[in-house]
Design an enzyme around this catalytic site. Structure first.
Site, short mmCIF file in Angstrom:
data_model
loop_
_atom_site.label_atom_id
_atom_site.label_comp_id
_atom_site.label_asym_id
_atom_site.label_seq_id
_atom_site.Cartn_x
_atom_site.Cartn_y
_atom_site.Cartn_z
N GLN A 106 2.83 10.27 1.79
CA GLN A 106 4.18 9.69 1.77
C GLN A 106 5.02 10.24 0.62
O GLN A 106 6.24 10.12 0.62
CB GLN A 106 4.11 8.15 1.66
CG GLN A 106 3.62 7.49 2.94
CD GLN A 106 3.57 5.98 2.80
OE1 GLN A 106 2.65 5.43 2.21
NE2 GLN A 106 4.60 5.30 3.31
N CYS B 168 7.11 0.02 6.67
CA CYS B 168 6.60 1.21 5.99
C CYS B 168 7.65 1.73 5.01
O CYS B 168 8.83 1.75 5.32
CB CYS B 168 6.29 2.26 7.05
SG CYS B 168 5.59 3.77 6.42
N LEU B 169 7.18 2.17 3.86
CA LEU B 169 8.08 2.76 2.88
C LEU B 169 8.78 3.99 3.44
O LEU B 169 9.88 4.33 3.03
CB LEU B 169 7.30 3.18 1.62
CG LEU B 169 6.70 2.06 0.78
CD1 LEU B 169 5.79 2.65 -0.27
CD2 LEU B 169 7.79 1.21 0.16
N HIS C 293 -1.50 7.32 7.91
CA HIS C 293 -0.66 8.29 7.19
C HIS C 293 -1.45 9.58 6.92
O HIS C 293 -0.92 10.68 7.02
CB HIS C 293 -0.17 7.72 5.86
CG HIS C 293 1.02 6.81 6.00
ND1 HIS C 293 2.21 7.22 6.54
CD2 HIS C 293 1.20 5.51 5.65
CE1 HIS C 293 3.07 6.21 6.53
NE2 HIS C 293 2.49 5.16 6.00
N GLY D 268 0.82 -1.20 0.00
CA GLY D 268 0.00 0.00 0.00
C GLY D 268 0.85 1.25 0.00
O GLY D 268 2.08 1.19 0.18
N HIS E 115 -3.35 1.11 8.36
CA HIS E 115 -1.99 1.65 8.27
C HIS E 115 -1.98 2.90 7.37
O HIS E 115 -1.39 3.92 7.71
CB HIS E 115 -1.05 0.57 7.72
CG HIS E 115 0.37 1.01 7.53
ND1 HIS E 115 1.42 0.50 8.25
CD2 HIS E 115 0.93 1.93 6.68
CE1 HIS E 115 2.56 1.09 7.87
NE2 HIS E 115 2.29 1.95 6.90
N GLU E 116 -2.66 2.80 6.22
CA GLU E 116 -2.64 3.91 5.26
C GLU E 116 -3.45 5.12 5.76
O GLU E 116 -3.04 6.26 5.56
CB GLU E 116 -3.14 3.45 3.89
CG GLU E 116 -2.31 2.33 3.24
CD GLU E 116 -0.81 2.58 3.25
OE1 GLU E 116 -0.39 3.76 3.25
OE2 GLU E 116 -0.05 1.60 3.28
ZN LIG Z 1 3.46 3.37 5.86
#
Ligand SMILES: [Zn+2]
Lengths: 172, 174
Positions: A52, A97-98, A143, A47, A139-140
């Site tokens: 981000q 996480c990215l 953000h 995702g 999670h998203e």
């Molecule tokens: Zn993340």
């Protein structure tokens, strides 16, 4: 289309809350194309959320259809202005996480959620999600609220029952 | 200054302020702290810390002597060939529970090792009551083989009345 730069910790912009999308125009859809290309480029990314890449609007993409062991999922989803209206159950699961390279940790998430969102054209969407996909969306959405999973990581020995993690708005 | 890493292991009776005093001493001597892991178990305290920026083992011991003595702890120092950013991700987790009995850890871990399962994390507790103790063990690790192969390796334990659960760990990245 383009691969966008991903903001990583300790960039304070990741703590910024994103604003709702109000214009469902070609510009939005072009951005979503770039966001998807960036997700696919990310190492093993399931995702991604718009903030981000420094775009502070409420847009996320998840695709839970490619896990090693298949899990219940709705395929690739572009979710605009996603909102969880119901949470149920909780379980611990591992996340990374990215925006936080080379770090994973256990996070408690609701196991079942009811989700309202819009598609890139502004049409209403509604889902019941469970397990891994429900985790992905939580999670998203974090953000979008300026929250990173590192703030939710629990120690292995943490007593699950002493933690009250879920409140609406995700600032638990 | 050398950039070599040392593993510093501290063991002793648990009391408040151990981590604060030790990390303060490290900081005041200009040493770098890498990854750390601490654990409290049965009233005891232990912490492992990756430290760099010293001239050698003796140098590190000298610098930490006052704080270690004040805390009444044991210090162990090893030069290590380690680096940061080398995390391994568990892909399988195993939960074992059953009546408390000798040899259960040995049996389970031997079966896992033989199946090519590399243990990254193991934690065990004795739950239940004094009369009926129950042993619970959580293991996370990496294996190249599928979950089913690990299941098969642990099958003999099931026949022995031990509850075994094997699950794939799907790490969410997003
Ligand atoms: Zn993340």
């Amino acid at each position: 289309m383009a691969i966008l730069d991903i903001l990583t910790l300790p960039d304070q912009a990741l703590k910024q809350e994103s604003a709702p999308v109000t214009e469902f125009d070609d510009e939005l859809r072009a951005f979503i194309g770039d966001l998807e290309e960036t997700r696919r480029n990310g190492p093993a990314a399931v995702g991604i959320a718009a903030p981000q890449v420094g775009y502070f609007r409420r847009v996320v993409i998840v695709d839970c259809s490619t896990t090693r062991k298949p899990v219940p999922n709705h395929g690739r989803l572009v979710l605009v202005n996603p909102e969880i209206t119901h949470w149920e159950g909780y379980e611990m699961g591992r996340e990374g996480c990215l925006s936080v390279p080379d770090y994973t940790g256990n996070v408690i998430r609701a196991t079942h959620i009811h989700l309202l969102a819009q598609d890139p054209y502004g049409h209403d969407l509604e889902f019941d999600m469970e397990g891994y996909e429900a985790r992905a969306v939580q999670h998203e959405i974090d953000h979008l609220d300026g929250m990173l999973f590192v703030d939710r990581v629990v120690s292995r020995r943490t007593d699950l029952f002493q933690r009250k993690v879920y409140q609406k708005g995700g600032k638990g | 200054m050398s950039n070599n890493w040392y593993m510093l292991t501290l063991i002793g009776e648990d009391k408040p302020g151990i981590v604060a005093s030790v990390s303060k001493a490290l900081f005041e001597h200009g040493l770098n702290l890498g990854e750390t892991s601490m654990l409290r178990l049965g009233g005891n305290f232990t912490i492992m810390m990756m430290v760099s920026g010293v001239h050698g083992e003796a140098d590190l011991r000298d610098r930490l002597k006052p704080v270690i003595e004040a805390l009444g702890m044991c210090l162990h120092v090893d030069p290590i060939q380690a680096h940061l950013h080398e995390h391994l991700l568990p892909n399988i987790q195993v939960t074992v529970s059953g009546a408390d009995r000798a040899g259960i850890v040995a049996q389970v871990t031997a079966a896992l090792a033989a199946a090519g399962f590399n243990i990254l994390d193991l934690e065990s507790d004795v739950a239940g009551t004094q009369q009926k103790p129950v042993y619970i063990m959580q293991i996370a690790g990496v294996a190249e083989v599928p979950v089913e192969a690990i299941e098969r390796a642990l099958e003999p334990l099931r026949l022995d009345g031990v509850d075994v659960n094997v699950n794939a760990v799907e790490t969410y990245i997003g």
